[in-house]
Design an enzyme around this catalytic site. Structure first.
Site, PDB file in Angstrom:
ATOM      1  N   TYR A 117       0.853  -1.188   0.000  1.00  0.00           N
ATOM      2  CA  TYR A 117       0.000   0.000   0.000  1.00  0.00           C
ATOM      3  C   TYR A 117       0.885   1.233   0.000  1.00  0.00           C
ATOM      4  O   TYR A 117       1.837   1.307   0.786  1.00  0.00           O
ATOM      5  CB  TYR A 117      -0.895  -0.013   1.237  1.00  0.00           C
ATOM      6  CG  TYR A 117      -1.782   1.205   1.380  1.00  0.00           C
ATOM      7  CD1 TYR A 117      -2.853   1.406   0.513  1.00  0.00           C
ATOM      8  CD2 TYR A 117      -1.558   2.142   2.377  1.00  0.00           C
ATOM      9  CE1 TYR A 117      -3.668   2.528   0.645  1.00  0.00           C
ATOM     10  CE2 TYR A 117      -2.371   3.263   2.516  1.00  0.00           C
ATOM     11  CZ  TYR A 117      -3.422   3.442   1.647  1.00  0.00           C
ATOM     12  OH  TYR A 117      -4.229   4.555   1.786  1.00  0.00           O
ATOM     13  N   ASP A 212       9.362   2.708  -0.150  1.00  0.00           N
ATOM     14  CA  ASP A 212       8.306   3.401   0.582  1.00  0.00           C
ATOM     15  C   ASP A 212       8.446   3.023   2.053  1.00  0.00           C
ATOM     16  O   ASP A 212       8.017   1.958   2.481  1.00  0.00           O
ATOM     17  CB  ASP A 212       6.927   3.006   0.038  1.00  0.00           C
ATOM     18  CG  ASP A 212       5.797   3.715   0.786  1.00  0.00           C
ATOM     19  OD1 ASP A 212       6.092   4.442   1.765  1.00  0.00           O
ATOM     20  OD2 ASP A 212       4.635   3.534   0.395  1.00  0.00           O
ATOM     21  N   LYS A 240       4.269   9.196   8.697  1.00  0.00           N
ATOM     22  CA  LYS A 240       3.991   8.600  10.008  1.00  0.00           C
ATOM     23  C   LYS A 240       4.950   9.087  11.120  1.00  0.00           C
ATOM     24  O   LYS A 240       4.757  10.184  11.606  1.00  0.00           O
ATOM     25  CB  LYS A 240       3.940   7.076   9.889  1.00  0.00           C
ATOM     26  CG  LYS A 240       2.787   6.684   8.943  1.00  0.00           C
ATOM     27  CD  LYS A 240       2.347   5.254   8.977  1.00  0.00           C
ATOM     28  CE  LYS A 240       1.032   5.131   8.218  1.00  0.00           C
ATOM     29  NZ  LYS A 240       1.045   4.302   7.051  1.00  0.00           N
TER      30      LYS A 240
HETATM   31  C1  PLP Z   1       0.426   4.801   5.630  1.00  0.00           C
HETATM   32  C2  PLP Z   1       1.196   4.528   4.407  1.00  0.00           C
HETATM   33  C3  PLP Z   1       1.129   5.368   3.279  1.00  0.00           C
HETATM   34  C4  PLP Z   1       0.165   6.505   3.182  1.00  0.00           C
HETATM   35  O1  PLP Z   1       0.401   7.517   4.107  1.00  0.00           O
HETATM   36  P1  PLP Z   1      -0.793   8.551   4.437  1.00  0.00           P
HETATM   37  O2  PLP Z   1      -0.148   9.548   5.331  1.00  0.00           O
HETATM   38  O3  PLP Z   1      -1.878   7.753   5.086  1.00  0.00           O
HETATM   39  O4  PLP Z   1      -1.225   9.136   3.147  1.00  0.00           O
HETATM   40  C5  PLP Z   1       1.972   5.115   2.229  1.00  0.00           C
HETATM   41  N1  PLP Z   1       2.819   4.078   2.259  1.00  0.00           N
HETATM   42  C6  PLP Z   1       2.909   3.250   3.306  1.00  0.00           C
HETATM   43  C7  PLP Z   1       3.890   2.136   3.293  1.00  0.00           C
HETATM   44  C8  PLP Z   1       2.090   3.427   4.412  1.00  0.00           C
HETATM   45  O5  PLP Z   1       2.153   2.585   5.441  1.00  0.00           O
END
Ligand code: PLP
Length: 400
Positions: A117, A212, A240
């Site tokens: 994701y 990511d 995060k």
């Molecule tokens: C949470 C997450 C996102 C998206 O971040 P948001 O701040 O919710 O837009 C993208 N990549 C990874 C791996 C994530 O865990």
């Protein structure tokens, strides 16, 4: 009384590893706002810094020294990041990283992996994990065919699949984006050699490798997954933890790629509230607190104790489970199969997970209400909390 069944829990407050809902029920929290709260809720240093910063004005739409300070803290911890840009969410970070990778290579194709994701970016919401997987809409409606056709989705942890694609279309691929530790299909660690293999394939084909690390950054080690496994991606996305519980995202990496972004280059990206001082302040306070000696060792120890206890509880109950953990990210899959990708993750019995989730909730432990999410341990989870969680798990497992 615990309310559940389609109605989300409304929370009133959080302190340390505990959260309280609007009915006054208290829980040990393993969602931690889906990862950001590595220091727990309302950490005194973070709140103090937010307060003092906010009292001096909440937004200027111009650089502040706090932004530079957070950038320095990130670069220090993640050496592959030579230059970094702040945005407001992880979604924006991955979207922007892909744009600059496409501009840098002059290619259009993006490779992502099933069950990973990367936020709700149109071109990345294809066979995506997290809520999209939970709700059974991994590929969202509303995404134009044109977008979808520039994204190739391959199985996670399969180098052969990437090799085969590179042989055929290697020179069309702008970037490969992945969660170096997948945390949005449950927790799925990279198999040995996988990340190295991707690194080599991307070198051989002139492809930008994007890690990511929105979830794994500052989570699985101070240097994220790239620090833990010793791989240097071209670009990294963060979010995060670096926002300390406020909205934030960042992308950065090789200077020659980042220099393509305006005003130095021609790739446009902007944001009214990007680099917002209050968010930057929360991030700075968090990353500074994380520098405390042996903090990650202690986090590793409590996470290991929890994971071992949960595994024991499952074994004693006879329920078939598969357990994964990388640092303070962990997961119990309700399957007897080894989970290495989305296909194996999907063999989990989600009804079983739902019953377990409710059993834990009734016993005062708040887990993610989905099989396909990680549980996060924070530095605020003490020995007693871990013990209480294992005891609750033992009872909940027996009740299945
Ligand atoms: C949470 C997450 C996102 C998206 O971040 P948001 O701040 O919710 O837009 C993208 N990549 C990874 C791996 C994530 O865990």
């Amino acid at each position: 009384m615990v309310r559940w069944g389609g109605t989300p829990i409304f929370f009133k407050s959080g302190s340390g590893c505990h959260v309280t809902d609007i009915d006054g029920n208290s829980y040990i929290d393993y969602v931690c706002s889906w990862g950001p709260l590595i220091l727990g809720h309302a950490h005194p240093d973070v709140i103090k810094k937010i307060r003092s910063t906010a009292s001096k004005g909440t937004s200027f739409g111009a650089p502040t020294v706090l932004e530079t300070k957070l950038a320095k803290l990130i670069k220090e911890a993640v050496p592959s990041i030579e230059k970094v840009r702040f945005v407001n969410s992880g979604t924006e970070a991955t979207m922007s990283a892909i744009r600059v990778a496409r501009a840098f290579t002059g290619r259009e194709l993006v490779v992502k992996f099933e069950g990973c994701y990367h936020g709700h970016v149109d071109g990345l919401l294809i066979k995506a994990g997290s809520g999209a997987a939970t709700l059974g809409i991994p590929t969202s409606p509303g995404i134009p065919q044109g977008y979808a056709s520039t994204t190739v989705v391959l199985p996670y942890n399969s180098l052969q699949a990437v090799e085969a694609l590179c042989k055929e279309r290697g020179r069309e691929i702008a970037c490969i984006i992945l969660e170096p530790v997948a945390g949005n299909m449950g927790v799925v660690p990279p198999v040995p050699g996988y990340l190295e293999g991707l690194w080599k394939l991307t070198r051989a084909n002139g492809i930008v490798l994007i890690f990511d690390e929105v979830m794994s950054g500052f989570r699985v080690s101070p240097g994220g997954a790239q620090g833990l496994y010793g791989i240097r991606p071209d670009l990294t996305t963060l979010g995060k933890i670096i926002g300390g519980g406020l909205p934030v995202g960042a992308y950065g990496g090789r200077a020659d790629i980042m220099d393509k972004i305006a005003p130095l280059g021609a790739v446009y990206q902007a944001g009214t509230l990007s680099g917002n001082p209050v968010a930057m302040a929360a991030g700075v306070a968090t990353l500074e607190a994380l520098k405390e000696a042996s903090l990650y060792e202690r986090l590793e120890e409590s996470s290991r104790n929890l994971a071992e206890g949960l595994e024991r509880a499952a074994r004693d109950s006879g329920v078939k489970t598969f357990h994964t953990r990388v640092g303070s990210m962990l997961c119990i899959f309700f399957t007897e199969n080894r989970v290495t990708d989305w296909d194996s993750a999907k063999t989990s019995d989600t009804q079983h997970y739902a019953a377990y989730f409710r059993g834990m909730l009734e016993r005062g432990v708040y887990l993610a209400p989905s099989q396909f999410e990680a549980a996060f341990v924070s530095t605020a989870h003490g020995g007693e909390d871990i013990e209480a969680t294992i005891k609750a798990s033992s009872e909940a497992m027996k009740g299945l």
